[in-house]
Design an enzyme around this catalytic site. Structure first.
Site, PDB file in Angstrom:
ATOM      1  CG  ASP A  67      -8.763  29.878  -7.522  1.00  0.00           C
ATOM      2  OD1 ASP A  67      -8.018  30.853  -7.136  1.00  0.00           O
ATOM      3  OD2 ASP A  67      -9.990  29.976  -8.056  1.00  0.00           O
TER       4      ASP A  67
ATOM      5  CG  ASP B 267      -6.670  28.685  -3.717  1.00  0.00           C
ATOM      6  OD1 ASP B 267      -5.764  29.147  -3.534  1.00  0.00           O
ATOM      7  OD2 ASP B 267      -7.645  29.158  -3.730  1.00  0.00           O
TER       8      ASP B 267
ATOM      9  CD  GLU C 212      -5.250  30.345   0.194  1.00  0.00           C
ATOM     10  OE1 GLU C 212      -5.124  31.378   0.490  1.00  0.00           O
ATOM     11  OE2 GLU C 212      -6.279  29.744  -0.188  1.00  0.00           O
TER      12      GLU C 212
END
Ligand SMILES: [Zn+2]
Length: 238
Positions: free
Chosen positions: A198, A18, A102
């Site tokens: 996160d 992330d 991501e």
């Protein structure tokens, strides 16, 4: 005799990443990389010498001196950032053969806040500040480096659509906006699962990346692909 370059065999578990501003990268194993903020660190010095430069007579010796200073600061920023991105991506590609990251649409993020410039006031300033932070992070370059470094080691990097990764409970899969209590806290409203937000994002990115890889096969292989995951692969996740 020419020595063959030995290609290290990748090892280590699959990992989800992330990316963010408070933490440059959070891994699904719970570890994270703090941001460098290379630009911010040098920003004041840069502004100072840019002002100095603008006050000098153009092409005078003092102007040239100030200009050289500005260029040196720019170079220092670029070097620090490159060094940071390279070290981070190398470490991750050494420790993980399968990397899910991501898929941030950095281009559209920058564009969307530029579009609000008609609106006066603090909101625009905050947004452009955020944009600067976004560009300073070097996320896109980070992903590019991960892609070719894992590929070189015989591993894979998969870009995963990021929608709802921060709102989905890794425990039972409940999706709710309210699961994300604050910038840092995730607390599921249905099952009381709690974790750093996160970290939750990274766990979800890994889970999705593994599913995408299982479904998509070679289209998402670790060859340094220029393509974004196509619509067909994204549709799998809806
Ligand atoms: Zn839950």
């Amino acid at each position: 005799m020419r020595r063959e370059v030995e290609q290290p065999v990748p090892h280590g578990p699959a990992v989800g990443i992330d990316v963010g501003i408070a933490r440059f990268a959070t891994l699904s194993d719970g570890t994270f990389v703090a941001p460098l903020n290379s630009f911010k660190k040098h920003e004041q010095r840069l502004a100072k010498y840019q002002r100095r430069m603008s006050r000098k007579t153009k092409f005078s010796n003092n102007w040239k001196k100030a200009k050289a200073r500005v260029q040196r600061i720019h170079a220092r920023i670029a070097n620090a950032r490159n060094d940071f991105l390279n070290k981070t991506s190398t470490t991750i590609s050494q420790n993980h053969a399968f990397v899910c990251i991501e898929d941030l649409r950095i281009g559209s993020m920058s564009k969307s806040s530029a579009g609000t410039s008609e609106l006066p006031g603090k909101k625009v300033a905050r947004k452009s500040g955020l944009n600067k932070a976004i560009l300073d992070q070097g996320w896109f370059e980070f992903r590019r480096q991960l892609e070719y470094k894992t590929a070189w080691r015989g591993g894979f990097t998969v870009a995963v659509p990021a929608a709802y990764t921060s709102q989905t409970c890794p425990s039972r899969g409940h999706v709710a906006k309210d699961n994300r209590k604050t910038q840092t806290l995730f607390a599921c409203i249905a099952c009381q699962y709690e974790n750093n937000a996160d970290h939750v994002g990274a766990i979800n990115v890994l889970e999705r990346g593994q599913r995408l890889f299982a479904c998509g096969g070679t289209a998402l292989s670790g060859h340094p692909a220029k393509q974004e995951p196509n619509e067909a692969t994204q549709a799998v996740l809806v």
